[in-house]
Design an enzyme around this catalytic site. Structure first.
Site, PDB file in Angstrom:
ATOM      1  N   GLY A  42       0.689  -1.119   0.006  1.00  0.00           N
ATOM      2  CA  GLY A  42      -0.022  -0.074   0.221  1.00  0.00           C
ATOM      3  C   GLY A  42       0.866   1.370  -0.084  1.00  0.00           C
ATOM      4  O   GLY A  42       2.211   1.194  -0.282  1.00  0.00           O
ATOM      5  N   ASP A 121       6.750  -7.680   4.370  1.00  0.00           N
ATOM      6  CA  ASP A 121       6.235  -6.284   4.494  1.00  0.00           C
ATOM      7  C   ASP A 121       7.238  -5.480   3.505  1.00  0.00           C
ATOM      8  O   ASP A 121       8.295  -5.474   3.460  1.00  0.00           O
ATOM      9  CB  ASP A 121       6.636  -5.822   5.860  1.00  0.00           C
ATOM     10  CG  ASP A 121       6.321  -4.331   6.214  1.00  0.00           C
ATOM     11  OD1 ASP A 121       5.461  -3.884   5.559  1.00  0.00           O
ATOM     12  OD2 ASP A 121       7.145  -3.656   6.957  1.00  0.00           O
ATOM     13  N   THR A 122       6.161  -4.969   2.449  1.00  0.00           N
ATOM     14  CA  THR A 122       6.970  -4.431   1.116  1.00  0.00           C
ATOM     15  C   THR A 122       6.864  -2.868   1.551  1.00  0.00           C
ATOM     16  O   THR A 122       5.858  -2.480   1.936  1.00  0.00           O
ATOM     17  CB  THR A 122       6.492  -4.895  -0.113  1.00  0.00           C
ATOM     18  OG1 THR A 122       4.905  -4.593   0.023  1.00  0.00           O
ATOM     19  CG2 THR A 122       6.499  -6.398  -0.287  1.00  0.00           C
ATOM     20  N   PRO A 123       7.785  -2.203   1.013  1.00  0.00           N
ATOM     21  CA  PRO A 123       7.773  -0.659   1.000  1.00  0.00           C
ATOM     22  C   PRO A 123       6.577  -0.036   0.269  1.00  0.00           C
ATOM     23  O   PRO A 123       6.062  -0.541  -0.594  1.00  0.00           O
ATOM     24  CB  PRO A 123       9.107  -0.402   0.351  1.00  0.00           C
ATOM     25  CG  PRO A 123      10.070  -1.710   0.081  1.00  0.00           C
ATOM     26  CD  PRO A 123       9.102  -2.601   0.029  1.00  0.00           C
ATOM     27  N   HIS A 125       6.806   3.436  -0.163  1.00  0.00           N
ATOM     28  CA  HIS A 125       7.269   4.598  -1.156  1.00  0.00           C
ATOM     29  C   HIS A 125       7.377   4.216  -2.437  1.00  0.00           C
ATOM     30  O   HIS A 125       8.189   3.108  -2.642  1.00  0.00           O
ATOM     31  CB  HIS A 125       8.554   5.239  -0.238  1.00  0.00           C
ATOM     32  CG  HIS A 125       8.816   6.342  -0.852  1.00  0.00           C
ATOM     33  ND1 HIS A 125       9.535   6.895  -1.918  1.00  0.00           N
ATOM     34  CD2 HIS A 125       8.566   7.720  -0.056  1.00  0.00           C
ATOM     35  CE1 HIS A 125       9.513   8.149  -1.930  1.00  0.00           C
ATOM     36  NE2 HIS A 125       9.277   8.773  -0.978  1.00  0.00           N
ATOM     37  N   ALA A 483      41.083   9.567 -32.027  1.00  0.00           N
ATOM     38  CA  ALA A 483      42.015   8.718 -31.516  1.00  0.00           C
ATOM     39  C   ALA A 483      43.036   8.338 -32.955  1.00  0.00           C
ATOM     40  O   ALA A 483      44.114   7.873 -32.463  1.00  0.00           O
ATOM     41  CB  ALA A 483      41.440   7.818 -30.920  1.00  0.00           C
ATOM     42  N   LYS A 485      41.590   6.342 -35.491  1.00  0.00           N
ATOM     43  CA  LYS A 485      41.108   4.595 -35.684  1.00  0.00           C
ATOM     44  C   LYS A 485      41.263   4.710 -37.059  1.00  0.00           C
ATOM     45  O   LYS A 485      41.475   3.634 -37.624  1.00  0.00           O
ATOM     46  CB  LYS A 485      39.700   4.370 -34.986  1.00  0.00           C
ATOM     47  CG  LYS A 485      39.627   4.575 -33.512  1.00  0.00           C
ATOM     48  CD  LYS A 485      38.266   4.137 -33.071  1.00  0.00           C
ATOM     49  CE  LYS A 485      37.222   5.361 -33.476  1.00  0.00           C
ATOM     50  NZ  LYS A 485      37.440   6.806 -32.939  1.00  0.00           N
ATOM     51  N   SER A 553      32.379   2.820 -30.719  1.00  0.00           N
ATOM     52  CA  SER A 553      31.848   1.686 -30.086  1.00  0.00           C
ATOM     53  C   SER A 553      32.122   1.660 -28.603  1.00  0.00           C
ATOM     54  O   SER A 553      32.852   1.146 -27.969  1.00  0.00           O
ATOM     55  CB  SER A 553      32.289   0.215 -30.660  1.00  0.00           C
ATOM     56  OG  SER A 553      33.703   0.226 -30.766  1.00  0.00           O
TER      57      SER A 553
END
Length: 640
Positions: A42, A121-123, A125, A483, A485, A553
């Site tokens: 709840g 007993d679950t939260p 918030h 760089a 590449k 990548s």
């Protein structure tokens, strides 16, 4: 004298024997009690922890020293008079006691003469909704609490929807704190009607409503004189008598995910696991999936001895009559009614991570004992739990709920979640952090997952490579923009061409003019960019070519996806290692300047991260190595 003592000894023996029999009978009865798992949920401060504390207290599951400590803590936190703050029994975390809210999922065990219970007993918030999903995943029943002063709130709807989504069939609407509204029946009826309207809108056919006070004990273990207008059961009565889901599970086809191949010696080979649904007996024909091999059950082995039949919820070891391949993660099922195997699905996701979901990113998927690599596409829609609207969405944020397409790298054994939680519910795990990022429920396999097959050809990759007199490979150059590449990749191809090697160069900028011109530079688009290039590179290595790629990548997980596409040893990761300051100083395209000015969003190294390879095959330090030297080193590594 002897004639007097003997009867006394016999009487003592008889008493002890009777006591022992009573204890054995009690332990046997306790061992065979049914077990109900339920959750309380709840909104914040609806009284979930207090309710559980009251249930523990009323079921006599509190020791004297715990009760003394509870009374002392109640006085310390300000509870007045003889009242006890029962929430303190459950709110074990210091942060919870300080804030007066539940953060973690607290599990408690208690029992009555009729049944055993595990309650979570679950939260309440919103920030901790993901914890509520964890607690609900194994529950048979949910107690949805509503503060009688506040009525139905957003979090009430969210938790109800999640409980229904996760497949909890038994819902109790507990209108709590009735003592604070003087047990007003009209207010209670209005709340129940409001909730019932919402419940029907999401497909909940029935629920049980009751007025309670966890603090005062009204309608918890005994009927309250303050609610003469309520003629339903107390909460404890309902918990003790509600039908368990295990009963329905036993009527379903037999399923047992294999958790362990039990091989203590050369004379015994068994397959251990928990029977998730159905029953199995010695001699029954069974099918091992995903291979589809059929055999018969030889023995059902348990620590207490062999069984003739195993039922839902039992942990057993099965031996099979035939020597067939069966490994951890496989599923042993009824031969005439097996589950499906597929690699593409429609799924509902509950996103549980602080960072938003990245469509196309590869995650670990764990379903039962199976662990595979999986990707999720952009959601088809996101659900607004207040209105049940289906909203357009490109991703899912924390606590977001949506429907999407999910693909795995190989077929997995599954059943729709509505039929089988064990084979239909899964979690997604971030491959880098190992954090659980989502919980999901599979709906059904997509038809294309079963209808699309790889077409075998007579001329294969070995023939292509032999014609070219070379070993195929993919040289994957990765590094920051600037760089070097592309410069190094071009030199590598020139050197290989002089050696009469068959090559093809895929450059990051070039493929965005055609193959990937529809993609931007968001994280999701970058991932899709690399996936497409990886697929092209794989096809080119199948053709026997040496493929050279030059792409930023930036994400390790996506580079690993490409590596997994290739044959072992064919993917050569080359890290063009250039400090950001040096790359920015070159800035021949002016990209860093635009990114610093805010004109170029999601630019790697500025406002988008770069994850350097942890163990590349080749590392080029451009602060001490020229482009020519780098190309020579790469060619020497490829062709010794």
């Amino acid at each position: 004298m002897a004639s007097i003592v003997a009867p006394a000894q016999d009487s003592a023996y008889q008493v002890e024997s009777l006591i022992a029999q009573d204890i054995d009978a009690y332990l046997d009865a306790h061992q065979h009690k049914t077990l109900l798992r339920f959750i309380t949920c709840g909104s914040v401060d609806d009284g979930k922890s207090t309710l559980i504390g009251r249930l523990l207290y009323d079921s006599k599951m509190i020791f004297e020293d715990q009760l003394a400590a509870l009374e002392a803590d109640s006085k310390r936190v300000g509870t007045q008079g003889q009242d006890i703050d029962f929430a303190l029994l459950v709110d074990g975390l210091a942060a919870e006691r300080e804030q007066g809210i539940t953060i973690d999922v607290a599990y408690r065990f208690f029992g009555t003469e009729k049944r055993k219970f595990i309650v979570a007993d679950t939260p309440g918030h919103e920030q901790y909704t993901r914890n509520m999903v964890t607690g609900a995943s194994t529950a048979d029943l949910a107690v949805i609490l509503i503060d009688a002063r506040k009525g139905v709130l957003t979090q009430t709807r969210r938790h109800t929807y999640l409980a229904h989504l996760i497949g909890i069939r038994h819902l109790v609407l507990a209108v709590n704190k009735m003592d604070l509204i003087d047990y007003d029946q009209a207010r209670y009826d209005a709340i129940v009607a409001d909730y019932a309207t919402f419940a029907r809108s999401i497909g909940i056919e029935s629920h049980t409503a009751m007025p309670i006070s966890g603090f005062k004990g009204d309608n918890i273990a005994s009927r309250s004189e303050h609610t003469p207008w309520y003629d339903g059961p107390t909460l404890m009565e309902h918990l003790e008598t509600v039908e368990l889901d295990q009963t329905a599970d036993q009527s379903r086809p037999f399923r047992m995910p294999v958790q362990w191949v039990n091989r203590p010696n050369l004379d015994f080979r068994g397959f251990s696991g928990l029977v998730s649904t159905g029953t199995v007996s010695v001699g029954d024909p069974v099918r091992v999936l995903p291979s589809g091999k059929i055999s018969h059950v030889g023995r059902i082995v348990t620590p207490g001895g062999d069984l003739d039949t195993a039922i839902t919820g039992q942990s057993v070891t099965l031996t099979l009559a035939d020597e067939i391949d069966c490994s951890r993660g496989d599923v042993i099922a009824a031969a005439d009614n097996p589950p499906q195997a597929a690699d593409q699905f429609e799924t509902t996701l509950v996103w549980m991570a602080e960072d938003a979901m990245v469509p196309g990113r590869s995650y670990w998927l764990k379903l039962a004992i199976q662990t595979v690599s999986a990707t999720v596409q952009a959601p088809k829609y996101q659900v607004n739990v207040n209105t049940m609207e289906q909203l357009a969405a490109k991703t899912l944020e924390l606590n977001g709920i949506g429907v999407a397409t999910l693909a795995t790298d190989r077929p997995i054994v599954f059943e729709p979640y509505a039929q089988n939680r064990a084979l239909g519910g899964y979690i997604l795990i971030d491959k880098i952090t190992n954090a659980t990022v989502a919980a999901g429920m599979l709906h059904f396999a997509l038809r294309r997952a079963q209808n699309v097959h790889w077409q075998a050809t007579d001329i294969g990759r070995a023939h292509h490579a032999a014609l070219k007199n070379q070993r195929p490979a993919t040289l994957w150059l990765t590094g920051l923009s600037g760089a070097g590449k592309s410069t190094i990749a071009n030199l590598v191809e020139k050197k290989l061409a002089r050696m009469n090697r068959h090559t093809f160069l895929l450059d990051g900028d070039n493929v965005r003019h055609g193959l990937n011109k529809d993609l931007g530079f968001t994280e999701a688009d970058r991932i899709e960019n690399i996936r497409r290039v990886g697929e092209v590179a794989r096809l080119m290595t199948d053709a026997g070519l040496i493929v050279i790629t030059a792409f930023i990548s930036p994400f390790r997980a996506e580079r690993e996806i490409v590596r997994a596409m290739m044959a072992p040893g064919e993917f050569v990761e080359v890290h063009i290692d250039t400090p950001l300051a040096d790359a920015e100083a070159r800035d021949v395209k002016g990209l860093y300047a635009k990114a610093r000015a805010g004109e170029l969003k999601n630019f790697t190294g500025i406002d988008s991260p770069y994850e350097p390879p942890l163990d590349p095959e080749i590392r080029i330090d451009t602060t001490v190595t020229t482009a020519e030297q780098a190309a020579d080193a790469i060619v020497a590594r490829l062709i010794p």
